[in-house]
Design a protein around this motif. Sequence first.
Motif, PDB file in Angstrom:
ATOM      1  N   ASP A   1      -6.383  -1.637   0.343  1.00  0.00           N
ATOM      2  CA  ASP A   1      -7.783  -1.951   0.620  1.00  0.00           C
ATOM      3  C   ASP A   1      -8.661  -0.937  -0.112  1.00  0.00           C
ATOM      4  OD1 ASP A   1      -8.643   0.295   2.583  1.00  0.00           O
ATOM      5  OD2 ASP A   1      -6.777  -0.470   3.470  1.00  0.00           O
ATOM      6  N   GLU A   2      -9.922  -1.241  -0.229  1.00  0.00           N
ATOM      7  CA  GLU A   2     -10.836  -0.428  -1.048  1.00  0.00           C
ATOM      8  C   GLU A   2     -10.936   1.017  -0.568  1.00  0.00           C
ATOM      9  OE1 GLU A   2     -15.407  -0.517  -2.774  1.00  0.00           O
ATOM     10  OE2 GLU A   2     -14.570  -2.301  -1.829  1.00  0.00           O
ATOM     11  N   ALA A   3     -11.009   1.226   0.727  1.00  0.00           N
ATOM     12  CA  ALA A   3     -11.133   2.591   1.262  1.00  0.00           C
ATOM     13  C   ALA A   3      -9.888   3.416   0.948  1.00  0.00           C
ATOM     14  CB  ALA A   3     -11.382   2.548   2.770  1.00  0.00           C
ATOM     15  N   THR A   4      -8.710   2.829   1.126  1.00  0.00           N
ATOM     16  CA  THR A   4      -7.465   3.542   0.837  1.00  0.00           C
ATOM     17  C   THR A   4      -7.357   3.826  -0.650  1.00  0.00           C
ATOM     18  OG1 THR A   4      -6.386   2.479   2.717  1.00  0.00           O
ATOM     19  CG2 THR A   4      -4.952   3.459   1.037  1.00  0.00           C
ATOM     20  N   ARG A   5      -7.668   2.824  -1.472  1.00  0.00           N
ATOM     21  CA  ARG A   5      -7.608   3.015  -2.922  1.00  0.00           C
ATOM     22  C   ARG A   5      -8.573   4.124  -3.362  1.00  0.00           C
ATOM     23  NH1 ARG A   5      -6.894  -1.930  -4.941  1.00  0.00           N
ATOM     24  NH2 ARG A   5      -9.010  -2.559  -4.451  1.00  0.00           N
ATOM     25  N   ASN A   6      -9.763   4.161  -2.773  1.00  0.00           N
ATOM     26  CA  ASN A   6     -10.725   5.215  -3.122  1.00  0.00           C
ATOM     27  C   ASN A   6     -10.202   6.597  -2.741  1.00  0.00           C
ATOM     28  OD1 ASN A   6     -12.568   3.497  -4.314  1.00  0.00           O
ATOM     29  ND2 ASN A   6     -13.747   3.203  -2.437  1.00  0.00           N
ATOM     30  N   ARG A   7      -9.516   6.720  -1.585  1.00  0.00           N
ATOM     31  CA  ARG A   7      -8.933   8.007  -1.190  1.00  0.00           C
ATOM     32  C   ARG A   7      -7.841   8.422  -2.179  1.00  0.00           C
ATOM     33  NH1 ARG A   7      -9.247   5.852   3.973  1.00  0.00           N
ATOM     34  NH2 ARG A   7      -7.021   5.378   4.023  1.00  0.00           N
ATOM     35  N   VAL A   8      -6.984   7.470  -2.553  1.00  0.00           N
ATOM     36  CA  VAL A   8      -5.905   7.753  -3.506  1.00  0.00           C
ATOM     37  C   VAL A   8      -6.489   8.187  -4.846  1.00  0.00           C
ATOM     38  CG1 VAL A   8      -4.074   6.654  -4.874  1.00  0.00           C
ATOM     39  CG2 VAL A   8      -4.185   6.266  -2.400  1.00  0.00           C
TER      40      VAL A   8
END
Length: 188
Positions: A122-129
Amino acid sequence: MGIAHMLTSALTSAARETRRYAQAEREAAAWQAAQDAHLFEGRMRLAHTNRLAAPMLRRIADRGGALTAAQQAECRMLEAAIRDEIRGRMLLTDAVRFEVQRARARGMTVTLLDEGGIDDLDEATRNRVLSRLADAVAGSSADRIIVRTAAEASPVAVTVVGLRESVGAAADTDEAEVELWLEIPREF
């Protein structure tokens, strides 16, 4: 009684065929949507690449291909950025682009390889990564950095390897020492 049984059997068969055709239609619609999304993404990337490359290509044409050393260096940086857009796909955010550009300006070779391993995040997880990725690139002093997405089933989202050329190694060898090894997990 026989006619009623035949009608019931025919209606049951028709209902089964209707369900089968409806399922096939849903699958065809999903396939078409995926193809449209792929085509749209391709067009967007092509437009972005054109915005990046067109000014430099005009300058090259205006000068008849005769470029200064600084312009040649700029062309190499532009080529690397375009390659990132093609091979890096989902690994690219503004922060990652910025840090990769800074690393290249410091003389590093950076390779981004997105093989679809983070498409399901999801976008939030991808942004953290990708924020961790940008920090890793910014903090590295390696000569070469290789970034690759992991397989979708892996608990690791992205692997970052930084290599430093060994001092005193023969010029014709590929000896390098690992300066950075980072596996960024999908969940943290």
